[in-house]
Design an enzyme around this catalytic site. Structure first.
Site, PDB file in Angstrom:
ATOM      1  N   ASN A 147     -30.516   2.837   2.788  1.00 30.09           N
ATOM      2  CA  ASN A 147     -29.092   2.700   2.439  1.00 30.09           C
ATOM      3  C   ASN A 147     -28.278   3.973   2.649  1.00 30.09           C
ATOM      4  O   ASN A 147     -27.088   3.895   2.954  1.00 30.09           O
ATOM      5  CB  ASN A 147     -28.945   2.181   1.009  1.00 30.09           C
ATOM      6  CG  ASN A 147     -29.512   3.141  -0.011  1.00 30.09           C
ATOM      7  OD1 ASN A 147     -30.551   3.759   0.223  1.00 30.09           O
ATOM      8  ND2 ASN A 147     -28.847   3.296  -1.124  1.00 30.09           N
ATOM      9  N   SER A 172     -37.137   4.740   6.717  1.00 27.09           N
ATOM     10  CA  SER A 172     -37.258   3.281   6.619  1.00 27.09           C
ATOM     11  C   SER A 172     -37.146   2.663   8.010  1.00 27.09           C
ATOM     12  O   SER A 172     -36.313   3.097   8.812  1.00 27.09           O
ATOM     13  CB  SER A 172     -36.139   2.738   5.729  1.00 27.09           C
ATOM     14  OG  SER A 172     -36.005   1.342   5.923  1.00 27.09           O
ATOM     15  N   GLU A 243     -37.387   8.210  -7.222  1.00 27.39           N
ATOM     16  CA  GLU A 243     -35.961   7.905  -7.441  1.00 27.39           C
ATOM     17  C   GLU A 243     -35.828   6.423  -7.136  1.00 27.39           C
ATOM     18  O   GLU A 243     -35.888   6.028  -5.973  1.00 27.39           O
ATOM     19  CB  GLU A 243     -35.085   8.712  -6.470  1.00 27.39           C
ATOM     20  CG  GLU A 243     -35.139  10.205  -6.667  1.00 27.39           C
ATOM     21  CD  GLU A 243     -34.379  10.648  -7.895  1.00 27.39           C
ATOM     22  OE1 GLU A 243     -33.478   9.909  -8.355  1.00 27.39           O
ATOM     23  OE2 GLU A 243     -34.687  11.734  -8.417  1.00 27.39           O
ATOM     24  N   CYS A 277     -27.686   3.134  -5.002  1.00 26.82           N
ATOM     25  CA  CYS A 277     -28.562   2.989  -6.171  1.00 26.82           C
ATOM     26  C   CYS A 277     -27.791   3.173  -7.468  1.00 26.82           C
ATOM     27  O   CYS A 277     -28.076   2.512  -8.457  1.00 26.82           O
ATOM     28  CB  CYS A 277     -29.696   3.998  -6.088  1.00 26.82           C
ATOM     29  SG  CYS A 277     -29.141   5.687  -5.928  1.00 26.82           S
ATOM     30  N   GLU A 458     -33.641  15.134  -8.861  1.00 25.81           N
ATOM     31  CA  GLU A 458     -33.187  15.725  -7.593  1.00 25.81           C
ATOM     32  C   GLU A 458     -31.895  16.500  -7.833  1.00 25.81           C
ATOM     33  O   GLU A 458     -31.201  16.285  -8.822  1.00 25.81           O
ATOM     34  CB  GLU A 458     -32.975  14.627  -6.540  1.00 25.81           C
ATOM     35  CG  GLU A 458     -34.300  14.255  -5.919  1.00 25.81           C
ATOM     36  CD  GLU A 458     -34.240  13.270  -4.762  1.00 25.81           C
ATOM     37  OE1 GLU A 458     -33.185  12.664  -4.515  1.00 25.81           O
ATOM     38  OE2 GLU A 458     -35.274  13.098  -4.115  1.00 25.81           O
TER      39      GLU A 458
END
Ligand code: NAD
Length: 487
Positions: A147, A172, A243, A277, A458
């Site tokens: 994403n 990905s 995460e 997210c 992070e």
């Protein structure tokens, strides 16, 4: 536009890899953006061994030379913004202006890590004879989703590298191109072999997790994958950093500025078509204000223009992949079938080509119940439920009634009141009167999730800590020597 091609980047060289998979534009069916040649078990092993070899010298280099090289990386990313943003916009579906913002944020992650390193890496001498040093962990594997691949990869690579680790990226298969180009920029600026990139699917991720020389896996993605990684990492007791997903609540208090709140929530919830997210994923509003708020929110959401990611007017591009598209469409259809009022909003930039991409209009479930499927799951798409509440305690209880705990927000004109509510929320981050990570936030806020939204942090100095071990040296003097010394 020319097709981009990326392959396994191993020991500073691009390898042939195995079969090439086509990456298509989700907003233009059949349009090739590029090809990704996948890594296999052999390239994983070669990449990790080369990284381990390069890491020793890198760790021994003075901090200033590592920070200088990371600043060079940031400059080179900035200089390549147009190429990277264009590929990102076309493969992910992110509107071009936002894709440029993501490239800048990726460069920012390298600058931030460089600016924080000296302080984090400083030896501590709490007492005479005791020295607590910080040491890199070794080879770090970074596994990222589709994403926001550039910024999510940079948020791992930058702190890992500046603290003296080697970094092996696994992008990905749904967005391997722009991040493959980014990996090349980073690798070319640093010692050969220190940075590797291994396109491919879950099998490549598994081979990395299983590799005995990988000392830490830093993963961003979904909970089920995190569970699989944790199980495999148990075999070698490899450290994990997660995460994961979120189901961020926004709690509106009865004194909120409803118009501004509606505007900001419409931006946060539907940015990147809701595929963020930490986007607002459910809204709690006092029942007495629900009607007025829904009207304002509807107007703000209706201002979104949905269409091709390269169209300058577009604020929401296509959904990235068929699975995500079907999931969100199914949630909306089920909500409608159960009698909920689902409103499809926004403007279609180009109605004629609407069916030639994975376009979905931003939608609101304006009368959602707290137990609805749209409220309980992470939709990760352009669908936002609004739930009316009767008392603040109820709102806080509902906000916390989830296994997720990434971000959240509280909206009020009374900051003190908002802060009181914020303190009661179970989340890694709670925003007040906003729901977005700013550039200052990226530098200073430890970002991550509590409960099943993550493990580890992070960004900020805390984000650098994640890639360091301690090494304490404690001189315990012999009594006889002390006497000799005191003579
Ligand atoms: P995913 O878990 O399906 O995949 C993420 C990565 O893991 C991909 O590179 C994939 O190829 C790899 N992978 C798959 N199986 C693996 C295995 N067995 N071993 C090792 N690696 C494997 O997630 P996704 O669909 O790409 O991303 C969406 C999810 O990511 C959402 O839940 C979203 O909330 C979450 N996300 C979290 C954050 C955050 O910072 N907390 C940021 C962005 C996205």
């Amino acid at each position: 536009m020319d097709a981009v091609e990326v392959g396994p980047l191993v020991g500073g060289q691009e390898e042939e890899g195995t079969g090439a998979s086509r990456v298509e534009n989700p907003g233009r069916f059949g349009e090739l953006v590029g090809l990704a040649r996948a890594a296999d078990a052999g390239s994983v092993d070669r990449a990790v061994r080369a990284a381990e070899e390069a890491q020793r010298e890198w760790a021994a280099a003075p901090t200033e030379s590592r920070t200088a090289l990371l600043t060079t990386v940031a400059d080179r990313i900035d200089a390549d913004v147009e190429r990277l943003a264009l590929v990102l916009a076309r493969e992910v579906g992110t509107p071009l202006a936002q894709a440029r913002g993501e490239v800048a944020a990726a460069a920012g992650a390298f600058r931030n890590a460089a600016s924080l390193a000296a302080e984090v890496l400083e030896d501590r001498r709490p007492l005479d004879g005791i020295r607590v040093r910080r040491r890199p962990i070794g080879v770090v594997a970074g596994i990222v989703p589709w994403n926001a691949p550039l910024v999510l990869a940079a948020q791992k690579a930058a702190p890992a590298l500046v603290t003296g680790n080697a970094f092996v990226l696994k992008p990905s298969p749904l967005a391997p191109l722009a991040v493959g180009l980014l990996a090349r920029i980073v690798a070319d600026a640093l010692p050969a072999g220190l940075v590797a990139s291994l396109p491919g699917g879950g099998d490549v991720g598994t081979a990395l997790v299983d590799h005995p020389l990988v000392r830490k896996v830093s993963f961003t993605g979904g909970g089920p994958t995190a569970r699989a990684i944790m199980e495999r990492a148990a075999a070698t007791l490899t450290r994990v950093h997660f995460e994961l997903g979120g189901n961020d609540p926004a709690i509106i208090l009865d004194d909120a500025d409803l118009a501004d709140t509606a505007e900001r929530i419409a931006l946060s919830a539907f940015r990147r078509s809701g595929q963020v997210c930490y986007a607002v994923k459910r809204v709690y509003v006092p029942r007495s204000l629900a009607g007025e708020f829904v009207e304002l929110l509807e107007r703000a959401v209706d201002a979104h223009v949905v269409g091709d990611s390269l169209d300058e007017r577009v604020t929401m591009g296509p959904v990235n992949n068929r699975g995500q598209f079907d999931l969100v469409a199914g949630l909306a259809a089920d909500a409608r079938a159960s009698g909920r009022d689902v409103r499809r909003l926004g403007e279609q930039a180009d109605p004629a080509s609407w069916d030639r991409g994975l376009f979905a209009r931003p939608s609101l479930v304006v009368d959602a119940g707290p137990e609805d499927e749209t409220v309980r799951v992470e939709q990760f798409g352009p669908l936002l439920p609004v739930v009316a509440y009767d008392g603040l305690d109820e709102a806080v209880r509902l906000a916390n009634a989830t296994e997720y705990g990434l971000a959240s927000s509280v909206w009020s004109t009374d900051e003190e009141r908002a802060l009181d509510v914020a303190e009661r929320i179970e989340a890694g981050v709670t925003f007040v009167n906003g729901h977005v990570l700013t550039a200052e936030g990226q530098l200073t806020i430890p970002f991550g999730g509590v409960k099943q939204s993550g493990m580890g942090w992070e960004n900020s100095a805390v984000g650098l800590d994640e890639y360091l071990d301690h090494h304490s040296i404690h001189v315990q003097r012999m009594p006889s020597k002390q006497k000799e010394g005191s003579r």
